[in-house]
Design an enzyme around this catalytic site. Structure first.
Site, short mmCIF file in Angstrom:
data_model
loop_
_atom_site.label_atom_id
_atom_site.label_comp_id
_atom_site.label_asym_id
_atom_site.label_seq_id
_atom_site.Cartn_x
_atom_site.Cartn_y
_atom_site.Cartn_z
N CYS A 135 0.83 -1.20 0.00
CA CYS A 135 0.00 0.00 0.00
C CYS A 135 0.87 1.25 0.00
O CYS A 135 1.34 1.70 1.05
CB CYS A 135 -0.93 -0.01 1.21
SG CYS A 135 -1.94 1.47 1.30
N CYS A 138 -0.34 4.14 2.10
CA CYS A 138 -0.19 4.01 3.56
C CYS A 138 1.26 4.23 3.97
O CYS A 138 1.54 4.83 5.00
CB CYS A 138 -0.56 2.61 4.05
SG CYS A 138 -1.93 1.86 3.24
N ASP A 139 2.19 3.70 3.18
CA ASP A 139 3.58 3.62 3.64
C ASP A 139 4.56 4.50 2.86
O ASP A 139 5.72 4.63 3.26
CB ASP A 139 4.06 2.15 3.56
CG ASP A 139 3.21 1.27 4.45
OD1 ASP A 139 2.79 1.76 5.52
OD2 ASP A 139 2.95 0.11 4.09
#
Ligand code: NDP
Length: 312
Positions: A135, A138-139
């Site tokens: 992701c 997200c990261d």
């Protein structure tokens, strides 16, 4: 043992929309949120294509709103994972939560969605969370100013590569064929971003690093030529797998595990079990289509239950 009228498994747009409709129809829905409460939208940033939000909305915020609306209308939303089911035609349907709590339900709506696929390399598993991620939104933040790689050639990979390019110094995009699968518009965006280097006909042999990612070795599947990319982040964006394993003994699915519903409805092969969202949709997979199918599932369930109770 607890008995409920309507049990909804999963808490993405499909599950919460089903809960909103079922609650308004006085079916007293109980929703089990599953492993990722709120579903896939909780790992995205801006959602610009959900109607009704002219300025866009953040994915996690939107899912909170879905939940709030379902709860306000009377849905009982619970944290827990359905680990086993026993379905029979006409019901009652048996469901086990967290392997111990057994519940029976008059109707079940499956809205368990789909999860990210992985390449299957041991090094990918070992370094997952230590530089390997599925992701980017997200990261990606953790790799600000650094060099990263992303695998995949679909719309997701292109979208995530573009996102990473804004944060990172350089993005290598590893594509296994000599062409993209993504739409022309997304390809165009990637190919016109100066700090994205697309490497065609290439596969990942190994992600290298002891505790964190230090590089990745890729191989050209036409020439056999190997290349080592010095990166600190390795992103995988190669599609999704429906979360339907526990239903396999009872519910008809296609070869990829997507649940088969009667065309134009949410009916599965088991009477009293309905399905909505990405667990049954490999074509559209949008929040708005998942929400629409959640509405269909609640209406189908209500009508089915009504005719059963009327003895029809
Ligand atoms: P897709 O299934 O469309 O693409 C998966 C990609 O991963 C393909 O390019 C595939 O390669 C590649 N791949 C699969 N397995 C491997 C592997 N083992 N090694 C290397 N590469 C691999 O998935 P997406 O998640 O990209 O998209 C899913 C759906 O969602 C699509 O319909 C897409 O259009 C849609 N979507 C739309 C968006 C938008 O409109 N904004 C945004 C994101 C997704 P190959 O091509 O060789 O098979």
């Amino acid at each position: 043992m607890e008995h409920v009228e309507c049990l909804i498994i999963g808490s993405g747009p499909a599950g919460y929309t089903a809960a909103i409709y079922a609650a308004r129809a006085d079916m007293k829905p109980v929703v089990y949120e599953g492993l990722q409460p709120g579903g896939q939208l909780t790992i995205t940033t801006d959602v610009e294509n959900y109607p009704g939000f002219p300025n866009g909305v953040m994915g996690p915020e939107m899912m909170n709103m879905f939940k709030e609306q379902a709860v306000r209308l009377g849905a009982d939303v619970r944290f827990g994972l359905v680990t086993k089911v026993e379905f029979t035609n006409g019901g009652p349907q048996k469901v086990w939560v967290d392997e111990k709590h057994e519940i029976t339900a008059d109707v079940v709506i499956i809205s368990t969605g789909a999860s990210a696929k992985w390449l299957g390399l041991p090094s990918e598993q070992r370094l997952n969370g230590s530089g390997v991620s599925a992701c980017a939104v997200c990261d990606g933040f953790f790799y600000r100013g650094q060099d990263v790689a992303i695998v995949g050639a679909g719309d997701t990979a292109c979208e995530e590569a573009s996102y990473l390019a804004k944060i990172c110094n350089k993005v290598y995009m590893i594509v296994r064929r000599d062409e993209f699968r993504a739409s022309k518009a997304m390809q165009h965006r990637v190919l016109n971003t100066p700090n994205i280097e697309v490497i065609f006909n290439s596969e990942t042999e190994e992600i290298i690093g002891d505790k964190v990612v230090e590089s990745a070795r890729i191989i050209n599947n036409k020439t056999g030529e190997k290349r080592e990319l010095n990166i600190t982040g390795f992103f995988v964006a190669i599609g999704h797998q429906p979360n339907t394993d526990i239903f396999k003994p009872f519910i008809e699915m296609d070869e990829q595990g997507y649940i088969l519903t009667k065309p134009g409805t949410s009916y599965t092969n088991i009477e009293g079990v309905f399905c909505a969202g990405d667990a049954q949709d490999k074509t559209y997979r949008q929040a708005v289509t998942a929400a629409g199918s959640g509405c269909m599932a609640a209406l189908d369930a209500e009508r089915w239950l009504g005719s059963k109770q009327a003895g029809m």
